[in-house]
Design a protein around this motif. Structure first.
Motif, mmCIF file in Angstrom:
data_model
loop_
_atom_site.group_PDB
_atom_site.id
_atom_site.type_symbol
_atom_site.label_atom_id
_atom_site.label_comp_id
_atom_site.label_asym_id
_atom_site.label_seq_id
_atom_site.Cartn_x
_atom_site.Cartn_y
_atom_site.Cartn_z
ATOM 1 N N ASP A 1 -9.783 -57.535 -22.672
ATOM 2 C CA ASP A 1 -9.327 -56.227 -22.998
ATOM 3 C C ASP A 1 -8.255 -55.642 -21.823
ATOM 4 O OD1 ASP A 1 -8.587 -53.921 -24.386
ATOM 5 O OD2 ASP A 1 -10.649 -53.083 -24.563
ATOM 6 N N GLU A 2 -6.853 -55.852 -22.345
ATOM 7 C CA GLU A 2 -5.902 -55.522 -21.544
ATOM 8 C C GLU A 2 -6.152 -55.868 -20.113
ATOM 9 O OE1 GLU A 2 -3.934 -51.890 -22.171
ATOM 10 O OE2 GLU A 2 -5.126 -51.364 -24.094
ATOM 11 N N PRO A 3 -6.350 -57.173 -19.446
ATOM 12 C CA PRO A 3 -6.529 -57.463 -18.129
ATOM 13 C C PRO A 3 -5.069 -57.211 -17.161
ATOM 14 C CG PRO A 3 -5.770 -59.312 -19.561
ATOM 15 C CD PRO A 3 -6.037 -58.366 -20.469
ATOM 16 N N ASN A 4 -4.221 -56.812 -17.897
ATOM 17 C CA ASN A 4 -2.844 -56.497 -16.895
ATOM 18 C C ASN A 4 -2.812 -55.124 -16.921
ATOM 19 O OD1 ASN A 4 -1.230 -59.105 -16.145
ATOM 20 N ND2 ASN A 4 -1.739 -59.402 -18.367
ATOM 21 N N ALA A 5 -3.581 -54.317 -17.475
ATOM 22 C CA ALA A 5 -3.333 -52.890 -17.268
ATOM 23 C C ALA A 5 -3.471 -52.385 -15.861
ATOM 24 C CB ALA A 5 -4.493 -51.979 -18.400
ATOM 25 N N GLY A 6 -2.359 -51.643 -15.729
ATOM 26 C CA GLY A 6 -2.072 -51.002 -14.437
ATOM 27 C C GLY A 6 -1.825 -51.950 -13.290
ATOM 28 N N VAL A 7 -1.726 -53.234 -13.520
ATOM 29 C CA VAL A 7 -1.560 -54.119 -12.554
ATOM 30 C C VAL A 7 0.013 -54.244 -12.168
ATOM 31 C CG1 VAL A 7 -1.403 -56.768 -12.031
ATOM 32 C CG2 VAL A 7 -3.260 -55.627 -13.449
#
Length: 254
Positions: A173-179
């Motif tokens: 679930d959105e593993p790139n969120a905020g990266v």
């Protein structure tokens, strides 16, 4: 590996997931996209037993046979082989990176009731944890506390936690969120790596990433599937352009 028929979830008068028929095949990387409020996280919650469906069914293929997991609680779906990472960071911040993975591995094994015993008592779980850390690129951070990691490294840790116990299906679930932009490439590489030996269902808002990594894209809008197919076909679908993409063109495309 995982399939639904007529899957529906209502919250009072709101239909969050509306009669979804879906099947995820072995070793397939499928991205689930759609506007905010489309029902993506609710769909994940249904697949993992966090929510009970209002109608429809969920089945998971384990040991060569389909099993009905429509009303199964989260621990049963996890034990069968469906694991999930979360949009919001979900780690033990004051524990080491190794301990986070070790506890997750042990929770899937025969010693779940003793998860907080001294790690040295469970060498097999420590070995599994180290192998997972090596795979997700965090072996050098094994003794670092989770709260000391960068946001990108924390996302890598969360994928590692989801890998514990060797699941058949990973829901990311959105593993790139905020990266940070500097770390996105590491996450993409990790997603592509785990997809080589797992079925992966990915929720992601970065369309360049979706188009790069996906074998297949499913689009939800107002709880319904409005498109399902190869990334290039979905990108050009007029209904998807209207509902979500709004003229998106992949960077570098002719």
């Amino acid at each position: 590996m995982l399939r639904t028929a007529g899957l529906t979830k209502r919250f009072g008068g709101l239909v969050a997931v509306d009669g979804v028929d879906f099947a995820l095949e072995e070793d397939q990387l499928c991205s689930l996209i759609g506007p905010n409020g489309a029902g993506k996280t609710t769909f994940f919650d249904l697949l993992t037993g966090v929510l009970e469906p209002t109608a429809g069914s969920i089945e998971f293929r384990a040991d060569g046979e389909w099993r009905d997991v429509t009303d199964a609680p989260p621990h049963r779906t996890a034990n069968l082989g469906v694991h999930r990472s979360y949009q919001i960071t979900n780690v033990f911040p004051t524990s080491t990176v190794l301990e986070n993975i070790r506890v997750a591995a042990q929770a899937q094994g025969d010693d779940a009731a003793n998860a907080w015993r001294n790690a040295g008592a469970f060498d097999e779980y420590v070995a599994e944890a180290r192998a997972i850390l090596d795979r997700v690129g965090l072996l050098d951070e094994a003794e670092t506390t989770a709260e000391s990691l960068s946001h990108g490294a924390t996302r890598q840790l969360e994928v590692g936690i989801a890998l514990a116990g060797d699941p058949d299906v990973l829901l990311l679930d959105e593993p790139n969120a905020g990266v940070s932009s500097e770390s996105v490439g590491d996450i993409i590489d990790l997603i592509e790596d785990v997809a080589t030996d797992h079925a992966v269902l990915l929720v992601e808002h970065n369309m360049d990433i979706v188009m790069e990594v996906s074998d297949r894209v499913v689009v939800l809008n107002q709880g319904r599937v409005i498109a399902d197919g190869p990334p290039e076909d979905v990108q050009g679908d007029p209904a998807v352009q209207r509902a979500y993409l709004g003229g998106y063109e992949r960077e570098g495309a002719a």
